[in-house]
Design an enzyme around this catalytic site. Sequence first.
Site, mmCIF file in Angstrom:
data_model
loop_
_atom_site.group_PDB
_atom_site.id
_atom_site.type_symbol
_atom_site.label_atom_id
_atom_site.label_comp_id
_atom_site.label_asym_id
_atom_site.label_seq_id
_atom_site.Cartn_x
_atom_site.Cartn_y
_atom_site.Cartn_z
ATOM 1 N N ASP A 180 0.808 -1.229 0.000
ATOM 2 C CA ASP A 180 0.000 0.000 0.000
ATOM 3 C C ASP A 180 0.841 1.278 0.000
ATOM 4 O O ASP A 180 0.571 2.209 0.770
ATOM 5 C CB ASP A 180 -0.951 0.013 1.201
ATOM 6 C CG ASP A 180 -2.047 -1.031 1.115
ATOM 7 O OD1 ASP A 180 -2.002 -1.853 0.180
ATOM 8 O OD2 ASP A 180 -2.934 -1.043 1.972
ATOM 9 N N ASP A 201 -0.416 -4.628 -3.722
ATOM 10 C CA ASP A 201 -1.402 -3.568 -4.003
ATOM 11 C C ASP A 201 -0.804 -2.183 -3.775
ATOM 12 O O ASP A 201 -1.429 -1.312 -3.171
ATOM 13 C CB ASP A 201 -2.627 -3.751 -3.104
ATOM 14 C CG ASP A 201 -3.258 -5.121 -3.235
ATOM 15 O OD1 ASP A 201 -3.170 -5.731 -4.318
ATOM 16 O OD2 ASP A 201 -3.832 -5.615 -2.235
#
Length: 370
Positions: A180, A201
């Site tokens: 992230d 991600d």
Amino acid sequence: MSIRRLAAQLALVSLLLAASGAARALTLRVQPDCGETHRCFSSIKAALDQANADRNTRWITIKVAPATYREKLTITRNKLRLIGSGADRTKLHFNAVAQTAKAYHRNGWGTPGSATLTINASDVVLAGMTVENDYDYLANDRLADTDPAKIGNPQAVALLLDVDSDRVSVRDSALIGFQDTLFANGKRAHITDSLIAGNIDFIFGNGMVLIERSEIRSRVRAAAMPRGELQSFVAAPSTLLDQRIGIVFYQARLTREAGVPDGVVALARPWHPTTRFADGRYANPRAVGQASFIDCFMDAHIAPAHWASMNGTARDGTMKDVFRPQDSRFFEIGSYGPGAVRRDIGMPRQGLDDIAGIKRVLFEDWPNER
């Protein structure tokens, strides 16, 4: 006219300009050995505090000298430039992690609370800096899942584009983390000639982001991964259906750190955030993520399928709902390099590839400070 009277009139004009918001732009300086004055500060936070308190509508530029700054910062003032001396010379870092960062966020959400730099304003320029979340992700990743010391929420954001951010420009900078790294949770952002590095991600959210002429570097995992299993995911968009543009990569270079194997990184997977509705709390069905890769170089770490599924919260609270890339708004065109060859998994053949149209939407009413 006497000199005294002329001086008085000039002073009055200056006050009127300030009151009307037309005063000249202000420049503040940050350097570690700077004595605290009204325009020179020894920390970025001190300069930001003064800028955030300024009620004038003029542009404020904060010039940051070469150094490493351990600070956790939030920009809430519109029309602000945060300008370093080069990404290799001006470095901002902090090590908050989602597991313990809830207190930093207004709603007690640890992921955005972990951000090293939060931008929650319009017309903001970030240039010539490294922004890093240096939480030791690999040490936690290395632990067995049964180890009581292992935390379950190791997300550690470097840059958060918060809900009230818009027209954010990031240039000649580096955003570094693991899981992230970049959270696009606001409106529009343009990232150019920069580096974004991470693994899980690491570019995600529901914002509208154009990442242009930049390096997207996949980083290693420390966990023992089964052979042939996906290890990482570049993007996890959660674009709402009423928004046409999500996360767009244009003329980007998808690279990898030493140690990242071939074929283990997906371009994107669809994130449907768990959301509270009148009839319960479950994955948002309207968050049908949009991601485009246009004219991008892809190294051999990119998985042959290119895309991946992602689990989401079902109505019974379990993570059994599966969201497929085929049902998302994912698209690529003009890919090249050893990772560009892809296996047909039935992806739709139409997508968002009009870069001129994307830029028209993104840059509508954007100031010249781009």
